[in-house]
Enzyme design. Sequence first.
Site, PDB file in Angstrom:
ATOM      1  N   GLN A  81       0.813  -1.201   0.000  1.00  0.00           N
ATOM      2  CA  GLN A  81       0.000   0.000   0.000  1.00  0.00           C
ATOM      3  C   GLN A  81       0.858   1.268   0.000  1.00  0.00           C
ATOM      4  OE1 GLN A  81      -2.788  -1.679   3.335  1.00  0.00           O
ATOM      5  NE2 GLN A  81      -3.879  -0.008   2.327  1.00  0.00           N
ATOM      6  N   HIS A  82       0.199   2.373  -0.306  1.00  0.00           N
ATOM      7  CA  HIS A  82       0.696   3.735  -0.091  1.00  0.00           C
ATOM      8  C   HIS A  82       1.778   4.217  -1.067  1.00  0.00           C
ATOM      9  CE1 HIS A  82      -1.498   3.785   3.647  1.00  0.00           C
ATOM     10  NE2 HIS A  82      -0.689   2.942   4.261  1.00  0.00           N
ATOM     11  N   ASP A 239      -2.309  -4.867  -0.081  1.00  0.00           N
ATOM     12  CA  ASP A 239      -1.913  -6.164   0.469  1.00  0.00           C
ATOM     13  C   ASP A 239      -2.740  -6.597   1.675  1.00  0.00           C
ATOM     14  OD1 ASP A 239      -0.775  -4.186   2.078  1.00  0.00           O
ATOM     15  OD2 ASP A 239       1.279  -4.909   1.850  1.00  0.00           O
TER      16      ASP A 239
END
Length: 481
Positions: A81-82, A239
Amino acid sequence: MSAAEGPLVVGVDTSTQSTKALVVDAATGEVVASGQAPHTVSSGAGRESDPGQWWEALCEALHQCGDAAHEAAAVSVGGQQHGLVTLDARGVPVRPALLWNDVRSAPQARRLVEELGGPKAWAERTGSVPGPSFTITKWAWLAENEPESLRATAAVRLPHDYLTERLTGLGTTDRGDASGTGWWASGTEAYDEEILRHVGLDPAMLPRVVRPGEVVGTVRDSGDLPFSKGTLVAPGTGDNAAAALGLGLRPGTAVLSLGTSGTVYAVSTRRPTDPTGTVAGFADARGDWLPLACTLNCTLAVDRVATLLGIDREAVEPGTSVTLLPYLDGERTPDLPHASGLLHGLRHDTTPGQLLQAAYDGAVHSLLGALDLVLDADADRSAPILLIGGGARGTAWQQTVRRLSGRPVQVPEAKELVALGAAAQAAGVLTGEDPAAVARRWDTARGPVLEAVERDEAALARIAGVLSDAAPLLERRPDQR
């Protein structure tokens, strides 16, 4: 390859360190083939990775799957992520991706929270209070530090978006991953145009947020891939949302994931809004919510301590009164982006094994501190915690979680739950099923249950006390030391 009962699907996990691919029988959940290839991550002040390596690793992992990948009818990508992926007008990365554990944007995170109404306003608007892990803070850091990169950027993607787009040629994302950006409003389930204007990001540069269960496209012709023409591509997701799918998670069950980062989360039917910022109010990949707390320092930090001591990661010894806060990369929970590791209580008779146990205790303490916060008020707090991730099969990790939580622990036998969740999502677009129901049909959460032991209240109080007393030191920026 054994004969499959149903169509084959591919689930992908593109994580911090590597990309893994599983070919799964959609009828039974049997993994009929698998592959894995590594990535390179920078060291030093930043954590960056070349998105081109992710694609190369995906191709290599799929080729390791052999003929099974060619027979697959659908594919889905779960990803870290991110991460901020910036692409030019040709779709080529402008610079290496800024990863989730790059905390250089801590000043930008603090400023953005202040400029747009404070923590409570952010939590109500986006579901989360953005910290330096969030994509929006990395975009703000880029604007301040590399304006030439910003000018060259024509599209902004997350890691799973990037690989999905390489597969289909279309810019898409899903609600689960979009909810970790800081510019997706959980209340309206749409991009927040006021926030985007504030950070100077054109909504046209962002991917379309697709619906759960939507087919986002088909694999386009590519000599790099073993897929057959017309293979369906599912939305993919972040994820943690993928792992929740992989477990077939129902509301109220707590998950503790031990990997490069540590996470604790649960599915909820209620939209979370934590103004303290401890719990991120993520969306899941189905239509519910995934309140989650994340630490930056988990298995890698503890393994680093074991390496420094010259002992095996399982060589822990009981009886320690030492406190070790393994914040080697700064920390997200608690919110201490500038922190480094801290050791307190060292004595002449302290052994290496006791020091290592203290590192485990410090890492698990951070996660358990958020456990009650991610669960709904009516959740059964005596039910087993599902322990997953790379560390879940380690005896020292299992026993530390049991001792500090006082709860039973269940360790699913299924491995690679992110990739399995992506595979369940791919199966869902073929059959029209809820992907979590697919995973439950596959019985992915099956595994031994370790009975509860008495909670070590003394250790918890000692760690909390050191953390409180050391707060001024842990909050100090590097240029103040």
